[in-house]
Structure formats: structure tokens, C-alpha cells
Scaffold this motif. Sequence first.
Motif, PDB file in Angstrom:
ATOM      1  N   ASN A 127       0.863  -1.181   0.000  1.00 51.39           N
ATOM      2  CA  ASN A 127       0.000   0.000   0.000  1.00 51.39           C
ATOM      3  C   ASN A 127       0.901   1.233   0.000  1.00 51.39           C
ATOM      4  N   PHE A 128       0.433   2.330  -0.577  1.00 49.17           N
ATOM      5  CA  PHE A 128       1.284   3.514  -0.622  1.00 49.17           C
ATOM      6  C   PHE A 128       0.486   4.788  -0.413  1.00 49.17           C
ATOM      7  N   VAL A 129       1.203   5.821   0.064  1.00 54.64           N
ATOM      8  CA  VAL A 129       0.695   7.183   0.172  1.00 54.64           C
ATOM      9  C   VAL A 129       1.768   8.080  -0.427  1.00 54.64           C
ATOM     10  N   ASP A 130       1.402   8.965  -1.351  1.00 56.34           N
ATOM     11  CA  ASP A 130       2.370   9.912  -1.891  1.00 56.34           C
ATOM     12  C   ASP A 130       1.965  11.323  -1.470  1.00 56.34           C
ATOM     13  N   GLY A 131       2.958  12.173  -1.257  1.00 56.22           N
ATOM     14  CA  GLY A 131       2.667  13.542  -0.815  1.00 56.22           C
ATOM     15  C   GLY A 131       3.953  14.257  -0.457  1.00 56.22           C
ATOM     16  N   THR A 132       3.814  15.412   0.203  1.00 60.29           N
ATOM     17  CA  THR A 132       4.973  16.162   0.668  1.00 60.29           C
ATOM     18  C   THR A 132       5.499  15.520   1.948  1.00 60.29           C
ATOM     19  N   MET A 133       6.713  15.885   2.321  1.00 64.82           N
ATOM     20  CA  MET A 133       7.259  15.351   3.566  1.00 64.82           C
ATOM     21  C   MET A 133       6.468  15.854   4.770  1.00 64.82           C
ATOM     22  N   GLU A 134       5.887  17.039   4.668  1.00 62.86           N
ATOM     23  CA  GLU A 134       5.046  17.555   5.748  1.00 62.86           C
ATOM     24  C   GLU A 134       3.819  16.670   5.955  1.00 62.86           C
ATOM     25  N   GLU A 135       3.340  16.058   4.874  1.00 63.16           N
ATOM     26  CA  GLU A 135       2.193  15.156   4.969  1.00 63.16           C
ATOM     27  C   GLU A 135       2.600  13.746   5.390  1.00 63.16           C
ATOM     28  N   LEU A 136       3.783  13.313   4.954  1.00 69.78           N
ATOM     29  CA  LEU A 136       4.191  11.926   5.179  1.00 69.78           C
ATOM     30  C   LEU A 136       4.792  11.694   6.564  1.00 69.78           C
ATOM     31  N   MET A 137       5.504  12.676   7.100  1.00 68.36           N
ATOM     32  CA  MET A 137       6.209  12.456   8.357  1.00 68.36           C
ATOM     33  C   MET A 137       5.279  12.124   9.526  1.00 68.36           C
ATOM     34  N   PRO A 138       4.127  12.802   9.690  1.00 64.79           N
ATOM     35  CA  PRO A 138       3.241  12.397  10.785  1.00 64.79           C
ATOM     36  C   PRO A 138       2.771  10.951  10.659  1.00 64.79           C
ATOM     37  N   LEU A 139       2.511  10.508   9.437  1.00 61.39           N
ATOM     38  CA  LEU A 139       2.083   9.121   9.228  1.00 61.39           C
ATOM     39  C   LEU A 139       3.196   8.143   9.584  1.00 61.39           C
ATOM     40  N   LEU A 140       4.428   8.521   9.256  1.00 62.08           N
ATOM     41  CA  LEU A 140       5.567   7.669   9.605  1.00 62.08           C
ATOM     42  C   LEU A 140       5.753   7.617  11.117  1.00 62.08           C
ATOM     43  N   GLU A 141       5.655   8.762  11.776  1.00 66.31           N
ATOM     44  CA  GLU A 141       5.839   8.822  13.221  1.00 66.31           C
ATOM     45  C   GLU A 141       4.733   8.085  13.966  1.00 66.31           C
ATOM     46  N   GLN A 142       3.540   8.058  13.377  1.00 65.14           N
ATOM     47  CA  GLN A 142       2.417   7.351  13.995  1.00 65.14           C
ATOM     48  C   GLN A 142       2.464   5.844  13.757  1.00 65.14           C
ATOM     49  N   GLY A 143       3.421   5.395  12.966  1.00 64.89           N
ATOM     50  CA  GLY A 143       3.505   3.975  12.668  1.00 64.89           C
ATOM     51  C   GLY A 143       2.554   3.514  11.586  1.00 64.89           C
ATOM     52  N   ARG A 144       1.922   4.454  10.881  1.00 66.20           N
ATOM     53  CA  ARG A 144       0.978   4.076   9.822  1.00 66.20           C
ATOM     54  C   ARG A 144       1.685   3.826   8.493  1.00 66.20           C
ATOM     55  N   LEU A 145       2.960   4.205   8.418  1.00 70.00           N
ATOM     56  CA  LEU A 145       3.806   3.872   7.278  1.00 70.00           C
ATOM     57  C   LEU A 145       5.009   3.096   7.801  1.00 70.00           C
ATOM     58  N   ASP A 146       5.442   2.084   7.057  1.00 66.37           N
ATOM     59  CA  ASP A 146       6.635   1.335   7.448  1.00 66.37           C
ATOM     60  C   ASP A 146       7.896   2.130   7.150  1.00 66.37           C
ATOM     61  N   PHE A 147       7.925   2.811   6.013  1.00 66.43           N
ATOM     62  CA  PHE A 147       9.064   3.649   5.651  1.00 66.43           C
ATOM     63  C   PHE A 147       8.622   4.638   4.589  1.00 66.43           C
ATOM     64  N   VAL A 148       9.479   5.628   4.332  1.00 67.72           N
ATOM     65  CA  VAL A 148       9.213   6.659   3.321  1.00 67.72           C
ATOM     66  C   VAL A 148      10.398   6.714   2.362  1.00 67.72           C
ATOM     67  N   ILE A 149      10.108   6.815   1.069  1.00 70.30           N
ATOM     68  CA  ILE A 149      11.137   7.001   0.049  1.00 70.30           C
ATOM     69  C   ILE A 149      11.133   8.479  -0.335  1.00 70.30           C
ATOM     70  N   THR A 150      12.288   9.118  -0.234  1.00 65.12           N
ATOM     71  CA  THR A 150      12.359  10.562  -0.460  1.00 65.12           C
ATOM     72  C   THR A 150      13.781  10.951  -0.833  1.00 65.12           C
ATOM     73  N   TYR A 151      14.012  12.238  -1.043  1.00 62.23           N
ATOM     74  CA  TYR A 151      15.357  12.760  -1.225  1.00 62.23           C
ATOM     75  C   TYR A 151      15.970  13.056   0.143  1.00 62.23           C
ATOM     76  N   ARG A 152      17.290  13.054   0.177  1.00 61.05           N
ATOM     77  CA  ARG A 152      17.971  13.353   1.436  1.00 61.05           C
ATOM     78  C   ARG A 152      17.899  14.835   1.786  1.00 61.05           C
ATOM     79  N   ILE A 153      17.368  15.650   0.871  1.00 60.69           N
ATOM     80  CA  ILE A 153      17.295  17.100   1.066  1.00 60.69           C
ATOM     81  C   ILE A 153      16.527  17.437   2.348  1.00 60.69           C
ATOM     82  N   SER A 154      17.138  18.199   3.211  1.00 58.75           N
ATOM     83  CA  SER A 154      16.468  18.793   4.379  1.00 58.75           C
ATOM     84  C   SER A 154      15.713  17.783   5.228  1.00 58.75           C
TER      85      SER A 154
END
Length: 304
Positions: A127-154
Motif C-alpha cells: 500500500n502507498f501514500v504519496d505527498g509532501t514530507m510535511e504530509e508523510l512524516m506524521p504518518l511515519l511517526e504514527q507507525g501508519r507507514l513502514d518507511f518513506v522514500i524521499t530525497y535526502r534534502i532537508s
Amino acid sequence: MPPFTLRQLEYFRAVAETGTFSGAATRMFVSQSAIASAIGDLESALGVQLCTRKRSSGIGLTPSGVQFLEKARALLRQADDVTHAAHHGDGLLAGAINIGCYATLAATVLPALLDEFSAQHPQSQLNFVDGTMEELMPLLEQGRLDFVITYRISLQLGLQQMALYDTAVHALLPANHPLAHAPTVSLHDLADDPLILLNIPPSGRHTLDMLASANIRPLVRHTTTNFELARSLVGRGLGYCLLVQKPEIDLTYEGLPVVAKPISPEFSREQVVLVWPDGMELSARARICAEFARATLGRAQPPR
């Protein structure tokens, strides 16, 4: 034996992530009273208050609740791995893996990963969710995402990283641009051209900061968060764009040609990474998927 059950931990996690007993009840397909009773029993068993209950603002976590939530998520992941190992001792990989992906990467990263990983592990469910890091990070911190694929930028602190592949910023030009046939372009040669700024946080700020470091004050003509719109505006000759992601096809949605040119000297080399929170172990399924991504995604990218 611990003074709590895995079911209580599941209910507590649902309450923490939804912010209400009713939301947790909907997610877990039980009554609201069952959720409230389970949380009360869990607090009694542990001897600490985990939640604050306010009608006006829903359910919040106490400091003890915040600490316990991290441990509860870890225990639930371990329990899931144990269950998976017991049910799939034949080596088959089964179950859900929840992936987050930075928006501009999604179109060229996710299709190959979903298709090839699912072909190799047909009983898995990606399953996947795409969006900005501002949208994805809360989901990652809540454990609703296993990991995030992104750029190392910032990237923010508190993340473990797995490098997937390297890439570089390029200049996207209309096909009739005077530099369209040059082997490379200099940013100073483009300094007087209008810039189409792709501003999906944090990429827009990063682009402007890098231009400033080269002593270039860009003439920003249009700003958009839509990757394909940025390419279409370039195709119409309304400006140039600085992008990291490079599609296979040098045509816009309108069928107009664009050309991607390496920047000389190199503007910014970036790395695509897979991230997850510090202190959290990836589940066995997520670890296998992450290793698969590291082994295959770089090969799926167009040559630069």
C-alpha cells in the motif's frame, strides 16, 4: 506474564492515532465502550495514566502515554513478525507493507517497486501514500507507514536512512531554446530566463537556496506544486525549470517536446533514500521490501 494483552495495545495505538474513542472504535470494528474499557484496564494494569480525556479536544496522551506508545508499537511489530513466521514457515512473504513516497518521486519509483516486488512475493500487499514530507512524516511517526522514500534534502533529525541511488539536478528547457542542443548548460547562462519553480516542500526552498549560493537571483515567473504542470509550462516556452526527477519521455502532456540538460558545473547531486524513525526496527516484511528497493530501483531510473 505482562499485565496487558496485545489487543489492549492495539486499541491504545488506535486511540493515540485517531485522537478519539469513537475513531478508534471505527478503525477496530468494536464498540466505543469496548475501547474505553480496554484503555481503562490497561492504565489500571500499568498503574499510570496514559490518556487525557476532554470532551472539547478528544483524547490526548500524557508523557507516560507518549513513551508507552513507542514501546507498544514495537511490541505489536514484533508480534506481527512472530505471527508471520509461524504462518509462513515455508518462506513465503505475506501481509501488508505501507510505503510513503515523496510526490515527485512517486511516478517513477512506485510503479516498478509495486509491480516487481508483488511479482516476486504475490502474497504480499503493498500500500502507498504519496505527498509532501510535511504530509508523510506524521504518518511515519504514527507507525501508519513502514518507511518513506524521499530525497535526502532537508531531512529532519531522528531518522534512520538507507541509500537507494544517486541523482542530480538538471535544467529542463523548451525544445526551441538556444541552448537546447548544447551538451551541458550553465546556470549563469539561464540567469536572465524566467524560472518555473516547482515548489513541493522542501524542494522549492532548496532550489532557491542553491541558486543563491551560486550568486544567482532567479526571475521566478510561475510557481507550482504540480510536476507535470511545471513541465508543460516549460514546453510552452514560458521558462526553464530545475528538476531532479527525469521521466523517460521528453514530451509534456500536450505533446510538446522538452529537453533535459546536465548542469555544468554540477549544480546539486542528490540521493534518494529510504527512511524510518530512529529506535524503530523495520518489520521483517518491510526490511525485505527495503532491501529489494535498494537492489532494484536504481536500475529502473533513466540514464542521466
